[in-house]
Design a protein around this motif. Sequence first.
Motif, PDB file in Angstrom:
ATOM      1  N   LEU A  33      -7.957   1.668  -6.872  1.00  0.00           N
ATOM      2  CA  LEU A  33      -7.344   0.817  -7.885  1.00  0.00           C
ATOM      3  C   LEU A  33      -5.966   1.332  -8.298  1.00  0.00           C
ATOM      4  O   LEU A  33      -5.066   0.536  -8.584  1.00  0.00           O
ATOM      5  CB  LEU A  33      -8.256   0.677  -9.100  1.00  0.00           C
ATOM      6  CG  LEU A  33      -9.525  -0.148  -8.875  1.00  0.00           C
ATOM      7  CD1 LEU A  33     -10.349  -0.234 -10.153  1.00  0.00           C
ATOM      8  CD2 LEU A  33      -9.208  -1.538  -8.352  1.00  0.00           C
ATOM      9  N   VAL A  34      -5.787   2.633  -8.324  1.00  0.00           N
ATOM     10  CA  VAL A  34      -4.456   3.198  -8.600  1.00  0.00           C
ATOM     11  C   VAL A  34      -3.486   2.746  -7.510  1.00  0.00           C
ATOM     12  O   VAL A  34      -2.361   2.328  -7.791  1.00  0.00           O
ATOM     13  CB  VAL A  34      -4.507   4.738  -8.709  1.00  0.00           C
ATOM     14  CG1 VAL A  34      -3.107   5.342  -8.720  1.00  0.00           C
ATOM     15  CG2 VAL A  34      -5.274   5.151  -9.955  1.00  0.00           C
ATOM     16  N   LEU A  35      -3.943   2.797  -6.267  1.00  0.00           N
ATOM     17  CA  LEU A  35      -3.107   2.379  -5.146  1.00  0.00           C
ATOM     18  C   LEU A  35      -2.794   0.877  -5.213  1.00  0.00           C
ATOM     19  O   LEU A  35      -1.655   0.461  -4.952  1.00  0.00           O
ATOM     20  CB  LEU A  35      -3.797   2.724  -3.822  1.00  0.00           C
ATOM     21  CG  LEU A  35      -2.966   2.581  -2.567  1.00  0.00           C
ATOM     22  CD1 LEU A  35      -1.729   3.455  -2.621  1.00  0.00           C
ATOM     23  CD2 LEU A  35      -3.805   2.959  -1.346  1.00  0.00           C
ATOM     24  N   ILE A  36      -3.760   0.061  -5.586  1.00  0.00           N
ATOM     25  CA  ILE A  36      -3.531  -1.381  -5.742  1.00  0.00           C
ATOM     26  C   ILE A  36      -2.469  -1.630  -6.818  1.00  0.00           C
ATOM     27  O   ILE A  36      -1.549  -2.434  -6.625  1.00  0.00           O
ATOM     28  CB  ILE A  36      -4.848  -2.114  -6.078  1.00  0.00           C
ATOM     29  CG1 ILE A  36      -5.745  -2.181  -4.848  1.00  0.00           C
ATOM     30  CG2 ILE A  36      -4.581  -3.518  -6.630  1.00  0.00           C
ATOM     31  CD1 ILE A  36      -7.156  -2.671  -5.138  1.00  0.00           C
ATOM     32  N   CYS A  37      -2.583  -0.945  -7.932  1.00  0.00           N
ATOM     33  CA  CYS A  37      -1.609  -1.116  -9.016  1.00  0.00           C
ATOM     34  C   CYS A  37      -0.222  -0.646  -8.590  1.00  0.00           C
ATOM     35  O   CYS A  37       0.779  -1.317  -8.866  1.00  0.00           O
ATOM     36  CB  CYS A  37      -2.066  -0.360 -10.265  1.00  0.00           C
ATOM     37  SG  CYS A  37      -3.526  -1.094 -11.028  1.00  0.00           S
ATOM     38  N   PHE A  38      -0.165   0.488  -7.915  1.00  0.00           N
ATOM     39  CA  PHE A  38       1.108   1.008  -7.418  1.00  0.00           C
ATOM     40  C   PHE A  38       1.752   0.003  -6.466  1.00  0.00           C
ATOM     41  O   PHE A  38       2.941  -0.325  -6.592  1.00  0.00           O
ATOM     42  CB  PHE A  38       0.863   2.349  -6.709  1.00  0.00           C
ATOM     43  CG  PHE A  38       2.098   2.947  -6.116  1.00  0.00           C
ATOM     44  CD1 PHE A  38       2.931   3.759  -6.877  1.00  0.00           C
ATOM     45  CD2 PHE A  38       2.433   2.714  -4.790  1.00  0.00           C
ATOM     46  CE1 PHE A  38       4.074   4.310  -6.331  1.00  0.00           C
ATOM     47  CE2 PHE A  38       3.573   3.269  -4.232  1.00  0.00           C
ATOM     48  CZ  PHE A  38       4.399   4.063  -5.007  1.00  0.00           C
ATOM     49  N   ALA A  39       0.967  -0.520  -5.523  1.00  0.00           N
ATOM     50  CA  ALA A  39       1.489  -1.474  -4.539  1.00  0.00           C
ATOM     51  C   ALA A  39       1.931  -2.769  -5.218  1.00  0.00           C
ATOM     52  O   ALA A  39       2.969  -3.339  -4.853  1.00  0.00           O
ATOM     53  CB  ALA A  39       0.434  -1.764  -3.469  1.00  0.00           C
ATOM     54  N   TRP A  40       1.157  -3.237  -6.195  1.00  0.00           N
ATOM     55  CA  TRP A  40       1.561  -4.448  -6.896  1.00  0.00           C
ATOM     56  C   TRP A  40       2.905  -4.229  -7.600  1.00  0.00           C
ATOM     57  O   TRP A  40       3.798  -5.077  -7.530  1.00  0.00           O
ATOM     58  CB  TRP A  40       0.526  -4.903  -7.914  1.00  0.00           C
ATOM     59  CG  TRP A  40       1.103  -6.023  -8.735  1.00  0.00           C
ATOM     60  CD1 TRP A  40       1.632  -5.942  -9.993  1.00  0.00           C
ATOM     61  CD2 TRP A  40       1.291  -7.375  -8.325  1.00  0.00           C
ATOM     62  NE1 TRP A  40       2.120  -7.163 -10.390  1.00  0.00           N
ATOM     63  CE2 TRP A  40       1.930  -8.059  -9.373  1.00  0.00           C
ATOM     64  CE3 TRP A  40       0.981  -8.077  -7.158  1.00  0.00           C
ATOM     65  CZ2 TRP A  40       2.261  -9.400  -9.301  1.00  0.00           C
ATOM     66  CZ3 TRP A  40       1.317  -9.423  -7.082  1.00  0.00           C
ATOM     67  CH2 TRP A  40       1.947 -10.070  -8.146  1.00  0.00           C
ATOM     68  N   GLY A  41       3.044  -3.119  -8.310  1.00  0.00           N
ATOM     69  CA  GLY A  41       4.310  -2.841  -9.002  1.00  0.00           C
ATOM     70  C   GLY A  41       5.476  -2.816  -8.032  1.00  0.00           C
ATOM     71  O   GLY A  41       6.531  -3.396  -8.295  1.00  0.00           O
ATOM     72  N   ALA A  42       5.260  -2.170  -6.877  1.00  0.00           N
ATOM     73  CA  ALA A  42       6.323  -2.022  -5.882  1.00  0.00           C
ATOM     74  C   ALA A  42       6.677  -3.334  -5.207  1.00  0.00           C
ATOM     75  O   ALA A  42       7.850  -3.588  -4.912  1.00  0.00           O
ATOM     76  CB  ALA A  42       5.906  -0.989  -4.832  1.00  0.00           C
TER      77      ALA A  42
END
Length: 196
Positions: A33-42
């Motif tokens: 989920l951290v990776l999903i949030c990071f990717a969404w922000g990027a």
Amino acid sequence: MNPLALLLAAGIPAIFLLIIYTQDLYASRTFRLVLICFAWGALGGVGLSYLLNTYVTYPTLRKLGWDVLLLYVLFAPIAEELTKSLVLLYVSRRPEFTYFVDGAIYGFASGIGFSIVENFLYLSQNPRMGIALAVSRAFSACLMHGAAAGLVGTAIGRVRFQQKAGRGLGLVGGWIAAMALHALFNIVTRSKALTG
């Protein structure tokens, strides 16, 4: 572009995210989920805010004859805080989201993803500033984006676990706090650039 500048522009904010991620006392967040949030922000956050700022806000300001500075101090903070935190509405419904602190971590991840791509954009527009720009943005704009999205994430986390009236006001309050932080940051940095 200078490869070292690119490394610093991405590496320093990534280290901040790693520090926040590893300091979660409840250890309830998941790397996925951290990776999903990071990717969404990027990707999603940057993409949507770019479209809004470039194709809606900027032309509207020009058409109305308003100062383009309003884009930086009012409209960009609104667009960017809304778009980079949209993923938090999805993540907050996941069963792995167990404490309101999770929202801060997921929000911070989205903000850091957003800020790294924004760093690359600034470096591509100002290649001569290279390392100095990468380091200064890593310790200023990146932390602001992470903190602002973290405020929204905290508000979403509180709303998720709050069972009383006024939950919507808490969420709006989180967004307003994030937008205010972002706007204040932009005002301070723009006035510094304008005054020398």
